[in-house]
Design an enzyme around this catalytic site. Structure first.
Site, PDB file in Angstrom:
ATOM      1  N   HIS A  57     -53.640 164.051  81.166  1.00  0.00           N
ATOM      2  CA  HIS A  57     -53.586 162.753  81.823  1.00  0.00           C
ATOM      3  C   HIS A  57     -52.154 162.278  82.024  1.00  0.00           C
ATOM      4  CE1 HIS A  57     -55.100 158.639  82.723  1.00  0.00           C
ATOM      5  NE2 HIS A  57     -53.975 158.271  82.150  1.00  0.00           N
ATOM      6  N   HIS A 108     -60.510 156.196  85.790  1.00  0.00           N
ATOM      7  CA  HIS A 108     -60.902 155.852  84.420  1.00  0.00           C
ATOM      8  C   HIS A 108     -62.321 156.379  84.222  1.00  0.00           C
ATOM      9  CE1 HIS A 108     -59.860 152.951  80.970  1.00  0.00           C
ATOM     10  NE2 HIS A 108     -58.902 153.850  81.087  1.00  0.00           N
TER      11      HIS A 108
END
Length: 758
Positions: A57, A108
């Site tokens: 990420h 997300h």
């Protein structure tokens, strides 16, 4: 009680102490590399910092080698209007007249599966802070949502919470939600996609960047206190695939407070106006570890951080926990010593907690962190920030050729029934159940939102200059042909912006894919990146930034490769923005089709709902056609309405336009294609329907010819409340009722005080 620290001295004295690096997402070779960098084993705090910052990420370790292609394909002419680009918190575009706009979309996904409300809400909060960190005022949000089948039990669990989270956070911030997309497909079962986009505005001279410079300058942490929520959010949830039981990983999901963020926005803007900020960084994925190490790595010195000064909301937090916490609504600023008092006073005015937690030191690249008065991190900031670079194996899947073999397209026996089936399907039905939970017009500068191809916002209230924004993707197209799928996503977003009358100027993206450890997935990713980058170059508009989300799969089954592409356009006068309503004038309107229609059903909605599975090739797209189509719309004052053609084909486009009139529409499908079925449901690219009055038809056709855009008159509005084509007459009120009923019927159990369903 004093928390035990695993200090740097302890690490040197106990080199063989076992550490849970595997549980933190690090591979054996990555751990070995860290020990070589440090010359010893890492402390618990260092291990936490590296595991977070080297996660997929934060580090983009598997995608970096391919993302460089965006830079290779960006020409100086494309880049001249980009004030901040790839690598910054968000892209910033100079739109003229001293105005600039920043926009970005981010994922997300995994947190939203685990805890739908907070996962989605904090996704919105995080992207808003990215925009704030550029020196901008956030002015609008959008969302791109993808779920499993609409009637699946888990979708009924996840969707209401996600929608409520997006709306609850955005509405509380006072930000209009100006558009988005909701897709249902079996491929997203167990791994929904929640991508949030934010738009912000600033003056060109007010741009802020994330760097720590100036020896002796102070590091100020301000916003909410730091707690235990969100620890492991990016390393635990964002960098691995889901297995059964993953929904129980609740501690890794952040908890948001939109009212704290609203105050933080106003506080930041006053700090910027006061000129007391040297550098700024938001705290999102990776928390304080990410914010401080990135600031240090980007600056001209090093950084010393004192965790004892961090305001906490939990007792006995370790250094590792404080550094890795992803508690929301926090920012980190670099401030000169003489401005610290003024900085603190402004924070006090807004009742925003603030603490001086460190300073810039003259030792270049040195990153030092202290806790309980002891040194717990001593590492080169650049090694934390940059992370490893992997050249993952990639190969065209063995099954790709078979997938691209076009299965026979099932032709409906009854076109009228086919139209009802299409319009009422979860793929094409009304999204009012979702969008009515969002405030679209707060702040008073929303020009187009509901039922608009792109959200249109006024940016400058004196000149009425504005922007149009759209984001699109088709995972079905992309699985059939990743490069073409990405180009089609770009083409649709570009076209959606163009039909409002805006001129497309910049691109952002959020690339959602399966595990990078799969050669099949990496081939899809590489192809999509090249397709998008080459497409942007052909259109002459730069990619200003983006986000990569890997490990979107359940077990060994990846999602459909889903490159979400956002396009920003500029419109000089928002009063000239084109809507897609019909019936806005007293006289009848004539419908004109722009573009050519071919027999193209690979990856189409018809293929999906008719049980045809997924096969064939997606529609082919020539981006020169898209550019010509966009030129047709810029400054065009002869149109009373316009709507792009995409999923569902011409039928869906005309139906959506017709729902907004009290009359009806009569179509001549022979002017579209010799086959009525193809004319109605083909998803050929580079097409739009425009409406005008009889007296202006010749002018519209002449402009189309001048721009090199194929155009044909295909119908007109009528007094009766029917859609008529050939021998078929469809009652529009019945069709609209079917269109509106689908989602309330499926998710009515979740309708609450914040839901409005007409």
């Amino acid at each position: 009680m004093t928390v035990h620290n695993d200090t740097v001295d302890a690490a040197k004295a106990n080199p063989d102490a076992p550490q849970p690096y595997v549980e933190l997402g690090l591979k054996d070779d990555e751990y070995d590399k860290i020990t070589k960098i440090l010359g010893r084993r890492p402390t618990d705090a260092e291990l936490s910092v590296y595991s977070v910052m080297w996660s997929e990420h934060c580090s983009y370790k598997s995608s970096k080698v391919h993302l460089r292609y965006f830079g290779e394909t960006t020409t100086p002419e494309m880049a001249e209007k980009i004030l901040a680009g790839i690598g910054e918190n968000a892209g910033v575009v100079d739109i003229g007249g001293g105005d600039a706009v920043t926009f970005r979309v981010e994922s997300h996904n995994h947190p939203s599966f685990v805890e739908p409300y907070q996962g989605a809400a904090t996704g919105v909060g995080g992207i808003v802070r990215d925009i704030m960190a550029m020196g901008a005022r956030p002015i609008a949000v959008m969302d791109q949502l993808r779920f499993g089948p609409a009637d699946a039990p888990d979708t009924k669990r996840v969707l209401p919470g996600v929608v409520h989270g997006v709306g609850g956070y955005g509405n509380s911030l006072g930000l209009p939600n100006i558009g988005g997309e909701t897709v249902f497909d079996e491929a997203y079962s167990g791994n929904p996609l929640v991508n949030a986009l934010c738009v912000g505005t600033l003056k060109v001279e007010d741009l802020k960047l994330a760097f720590a410079s100036g020896t002796g300058n102070k590091v100020m942490l301000f916003g909410s206190r730091t707690g235990l929520d969100g620890i492991g959010g990016v390393s635990v949830l964002g960098s691995e695939s889901f297995e059964e039981g993953a929904e129980r990983k609740l501690p890794a999901v952040q908890v948001g407070d939109p009212f704290a963020e609203k105050v933080l926005i106003e506080c930041c803007l006053e700090l910027y106006q006061a000129g007391v900020v040297v550098g700024i960084q938001d705290l999102g994925g990776g928390g304080l570890a990410c914010a401080t190490s990135e600031l240090a790595a980007a600056g001209d010195g090093g950084m010393r951080v004192n965790l004892d000064a961090v305001p906490l909301r939990a007792e006995n937090m370790t250094a590792a926990e404080i550094l890795a916490s992803e508690s929301q609504e926090r920012m980190c600023a670099v401030v000169t010593p003489e401005n610290v008092e003024k900085f603190q006073a402004i924070c006090a005015k807004w009742e925003v907690p603030v603490a001086e937690i460190g300073e810039v030191i003259d030792e270049k690249d040195r990153y030092l962190v202290y806790h309980n008065g002891e040194l717990v991190v001593d590492a080169p900031a650049s090694t934390i920030d940059e992370g490893p670079v992997y050249e993952r194996p990639f190969a065209r899947p063995e099954w790709q050729d078979e997938l691209q073999e076009q299965a026979p397209v099932e032709r409906p026996a009854d076109l009228k029934q086919a139209l009802f089936d299409m319009v009422s399907s979860p793929a094409l039905c009304s999204r009012d159940f979702i969008t009515e939970q969002y405030d679209r017009y707060v702040r008073g500068n929303t020009v187009k939102a509901k039922y608009s191809d792109a959200g249109v916002l006024r940016i400058n209230e004196e000149t009425n200059r504005g922007v149009a924004v759209s984001a699109d993707a088709s995972g079905r197209y992309t699985k059939l042909d990743p490069a073409t799928g990405a180009r089609l996503a770009l083409a649709e977003a570009y076209r959606n912006v163009a039909v409002t009358g805006a001129k497309p100027v910049a691109v952002t993206n959020c690339l959602n894919f399966g595990s990078p450890e799969s050669a099949d997935v990496m081939w899809q990713f590489r192809e999509a990146v090249h397709g998008l980058a080459d497409g942007a170059k052909e259109l002459g508009i730069p990619v200003s930034g983006g986000n990569v989300s890997f490990y979107n799969q359940t077990g060994d089954e990846p999602i459909l490769p889903t490159p979400v592409v956002g396009v920003l356009g500029v419109i000089e006068d928002v009063h000239q923005a084109i809507g897609h309503d019909l019936g806005t004038v007293d006289e009848a309107e004539v419908l004109i089709l722009l573009g050519e229609t071919d027999d193209e059903f690979g990856g189409s909605i018809w293929q999906q709902i008719s049980g045809g599975g997924l096969s064939g090739l997606p529609p082919q797209v020539d981006l020169a056609d898209e550019e010509r189509l966009a030129d047709f719309f810029v400054g065009n004052t002869d149109l009373t309405g316009a709507h792009d053609i995409s999923e569902g084909g011409l039928a869906q486009t005309v139906v959506e336009m017709a729902f907004r009139t009290e009359g009806g529409v009569k179509l001549d499908l022979s002017a579209v294609h010799e086959d009525e079925f193809v004319a109605l449901f083909s998803e050929s690219a580079s097409r739009a329907v425009v409406a005008t009055t009889a007296g202006r038809v010749d002018a519209v056709l002449a402009r189309a010819a001048e721009k090199g855009v194929p155009a044909a008159v295909i119908g007109e509005t009528t007094q009766g409340r029917e859609l008529v084509f050939g021998d078929v007459a469809v009652d529009l009120d019945e069709l609209k009722a079917a269109w509106k009923a689908t989602l309330p019927d499926l998710f009515g159990h979740a309708v609450g005080a914040n839901s409005v369903v007409e």
